[in-house]
Design an enzyme around this catalytic site. Structure first.
Site, PDB file in Angstrom:
ATOM      1  CB  CYS A  51       8.960  61.662 -72.630  1.00  0.00           C
ATOM      2  SG  CYS A  51       7.890  62.619 -73.712  1.00  0.00           S
ATOM      3  CE1 TYR A  52       4.338  55.823 -76.701  1.00  0.00           C
ATOM      4  CE2 TYR A  52       5.900  54.221 -75.815  1.00  0.00           C
ATOM      5  CZ  TYR A  52       4.735  54.502 -76.509  1.00  0.00           C
ATOM      6  OH  TYR A  52       3.972  53.482 -77.010  1.00  0.00           O
ATOM      7  N   GLY A 111      42.837  53.114 -90.047  1.00  0.00           N
ATOM      8  CA  GLY A 111      43.554  54.252 -89.490  1.00  0.00           C
ATOM      9  C   GLY A 111      42.614  55.178 -88.744  1.00  0.00           C
ATOM     10  N   GLY A 112      41.311  54.928 -88.847  1.00  0.00           N
ATOM     11  CA  GLY A 112      40.340  55.703 -88.070  1.00  0.00           C
ATOM     12  C   GLY A 112      40.386  55.240 -86.615  1.00  0.00           C
ATOM     13  CB  VAL A 113      39.035  56.789 -83.506  1.00  0.00           C
ATOM     14  CG1 VAL A 113      39.016  56.446 -82.029  1.00  0.00           C
ATOM     15  CG2 VAL A 113      39.646  58.156 -83.721  1.00  0.00           C
ATOM     16  CG  ASP A 114      35.188  53.819 -84.394  1.00  0.00           C
ATOM     17  OD1 ASP A 114      35.546  54.513 -83.423  1.00  0.00           O
ATOM     18  OD2 ASP A 114      34.169  54.047 -85.057  1.00  0.00           O
ATOM     19  CB  SER A 115      39.584  50.110 -87.681  1.00  0.00           C
ATOM     20  OG  SER A 115      40.443  51.073 -88.230  1.00  0.00           O
ATOM     21  CB  SER A 116      43.251  52.861 -84.496  1.00  0.00           C
ATOM     22  OG  SER A 116      43.474  53.302 -85.811  1.00  0.00           O
ATOM     23  CD  GLU A 174      16.216  62.253 -72.353  1.00  0.00           C
ATOM     24  OE1 GLU A 174      15.722  62.517 -71.245  1.00  0.00           O
ATOM     25  OE2 GLU A 174      15.519  61.934 -73.342  1.00  0.00           O
ATOM     26  N   GLY A 208       9.822  58.422 -76.896  1.00  0.00           N
ATOM     27  CA  GLY A 208       9.587  57.910 -78.243  1.00  0.00           C
ATOM     28  C   GLY A 208       8.529  58.754 -78.905  1.00  0.00           C
ATOM     29  CE  LYS A 255      34.738  58.148 -83.273  1.00  0.00           C
ATOM     30  NZ  LYS A 255      34.655  57.274 -84.464  1.00  0.00           N
ATOM     31  CG  HIS A 292      12.816  64.506 -72.956  1.00  0.00           C
ATOM     32  ND1 HIS A 292      12.969  63.224 -73.431  1.00  0.00           N
ATOM     33  CD2 HIS A 292      11.648  64.959 -73.474  1.00  0.00           C
ATOM     34  CE1 HIS A 292      11.948  62.914 -74.198  1.00  0.00           C
ATOM     35  NE2 HIS A 292      11.122  63.949 -74.238  1.00  0.00           N
TER      36      HIS A 292
END
Ligand code: XMP
Length: 509
Positions: free
Chosen positions: A80-81, A223-228, A170, A53, A365, A168
């Site tokens: 880190c933090y 029609g986007g990935v998420d709502s589909s 990650e 952070g 995603k 870090h």
């Protein structure tokens, strides 16, 4: 199911850590740093990670951790933090600078006697970004890694399974970052690493059924990935008690409306397509200001949806395709709100629904894509690049007309087709054509033309918050250019956009 909790001291960091943990097939959730030890205990985590952070632990108002966390007997890993906070909270001392400032790559030496480092070489490169450093360790701790400037690049209290790293793990620049996270998850927390997309699917369906009961649900499908994927998941969970309303605002790409319909017709759900092109274009007529355009589209979308929902007799639940980054970015705990995109998915909450169902709320995603594939959505659909809610309206500078939309649709389709055919599309995050409303003089055949200038845009990015313009091979650009001017009437000049984000944005408006 094993759960790891990440306490968030800065959204950018916690999000990346969550990605890395889930990559190891270990389920994790991000909680605000203010989560009490009691809340943490109730979730029965096998380990807790404290994220990095931007603060200094000793600064007034700096985010703290509930000290009772350290009495729960759960392994803790501070980054880190988070590392400094462990030291600070348990009685050590953290000081500014002291000549120990480090930004960037640092050659680090590890104590291989420690379980965290026993499987990696004694020295390797880590990624550092800190001004403060731990000048005195708490009781029971020892330093288990050093760099030339930092005597406490990692700390450990093995007896209690508390660990901290100043660097870090990650980020990819840390050579053995994944191995370190793996050592914490598997060797120290005893994770099984058996969390899979199948689990996500089964668990999500169970949770939907439990929440929705025998009720009905309404989903605005863009029609986007998420709502589909949300639609496909709901369809599996509740079948024909789901109604998907697909509002075709006339600002879609070439053939897109039909593709969405074709993908969803076969599902055992109620699928309703609303042709609202006329309505949207009428309201957008003569409007040139980008923000005004976005506002109109957002409002019109909600109004159209409300009217249709009423006509269909309403529903008990409203379904939204919110995904995990949206949740984290909307300001989880102390994190700053990073983006407030006007998303036409932002639907009304007050039209008589019992509540909102967000079945993808905990997924990233790529997990959403994997789930979509698992549910049987076509690859071409699931792998779609992001397409903004306001559609081509923000890819036409200034006023939107049907003529401009048609020109842009044709040109954009050729650009996309050539990038896919050449294989270049696989290396890109987003690519599209935009219509500048500039006209210029050209010559075609023997005649003078005075036509539109088209811009081509292709970017690479991990997070869409920054992006670099893609170095597309000249021969591909050449093919695209000659096809567009030959096949699309109304364009006589084509530019390739060579600005990154910042200073530009990905979209044009
Ligand atoms: P910008 O233009 O802000 O875009 O660099 C970053 C990413 O967000 C997408 N975008 C939107 N998505 N509604 C959306 O659903 C919007 O209003 C919107 N504006 C931008 C853009 O396509 C890119 O992926």
């Amino acid at each position: 199911m094993d759960t790891v909790l990440i306490l968030d001291f800065g959204a950018q960091y916690s999000r990346l850590i969550a990605r890395r943990v889930r990559e190891q097939n270990v389920y994790c959730e991000v909680l605000p740093h203010s989560a009490s030890a009691e809340t943490i205990r109730e979730k029965s985590p096998i380990g807790v990670i404290l994220s990095g952070g931007p603060s200094s632990v000793y600064a007034p108002g700096a985010p703290q951790v509930d000290p009772a966390l350290f009495t729960l007997g759960i392994p803790v890993f501070g980054i880190c933090y988070g590392c400094q906070l462990i030291a600070y909270t348990l009685g050590g001392k953290v000081e500014p600078d002291g000549g120990a400032r480090e930004y960037g790559k640092a050659e680090t030496t590890f104590d291989r006697e420690d379980a965290l480092f026993s499987k990696i070489p004694e020295t390797s490169v880590t990624w550092m970004s800190h001004g403060d450093y731990i000048s005195r360790l708490p009781e029971g701790f020892r330093s288990v890694a050093t760099t030339d400037v930092c005597p406490t690049a990692a700390i450990a209290c093995e007896a209690k399974r508390f660990y901290g790293v100043q660097f870090h793990p990650e980020v990819r620049h840390t050579q053995y970052g994944s191995e370190l996270l793996r050592a914490f998850l598997f060797d120290i927390c005893g994770a099984k690493g058996d969390w899979t997309v199948g689990d996500i699917r089964g668990e999500a369906i169970r949770a939907i059924r439990e929440r929705v009961g025998d009720g009905t649900a309404l989903l605005a499908l863009s029609g986007g990935v998420d709502s589909s994927v949300a639609a496909a998941l709901m369809a599996e969970a509740i079948g024909d008690r789901l109604t998907c309303v697909f509002i075709d605002h006339g600002l879609m790409r070439k053939n897109e409306g039909d593709e969405v319909e074709a993908a969803f017709r076969p599902w055992p759900i109620r699928f309703v397509r609303v042709d609202a092109e006329e309505r949207f274009l009428n309201r957008l007529a003569g409007v040139t200001d980008p923000e005004r355009k976005r506002k109109i589209i957002g409002e019109e979308f909600i109004r159209t949806f409300e009217e249709k929902a009423k006509k269909l007799g309403g529903a008990d639940w409203l379904v939204q395709g919110t995904i995990y980054p949206d949740v984290i970015e909307s300001g989880l705990g102390s994190s700053a709100v990073i983006k407030s995109h006007h998303n036409v998915g932002g639907l009304p909450e007050d039209i008589g629904f019992k509540g909102i169902v967000e079945p993808l709320r905990m997924l990233f995603k790529d997990e959403v894509r994997a789930l979509g594939r698992d549910l049987g959505l076509p690859d071409a659909f699931v792998d779609r690049q992001p397409f903004p809610g306001p559609g081509l309206a923000i890819r036409i500078i200034g006023e939107i007309t049907r003529e401009k939309l048609d020109i842009l649709r044709e040109a954009d389709a050729i650009f996309r087709e050539e990038l896919i055919a050449s294989g270049v599309s696989k290396t890109l995050s987003q690519y599209f054509a935009a219509l500048t409303s500039m006209r210029s003089v050209g010559v075609m055949g023997d005649g003078r033309t005075y036509d539109y200038t088209l811009a081509l845009r292709a970017v690479r990015t991990d997070d869409f918050m920054t992006a670099e313009w893609a170095r597309i091979p000249y021969d591909v650009l050449d093919r695209v250019s000659s096809r567009i001017v030959n096949e699309v009437r109304g364009i006589n000049r084509i530019l390739y956009d060579i600005t990154g984000k910042p200073p530009a944005t990905i979209e044009y408006e």
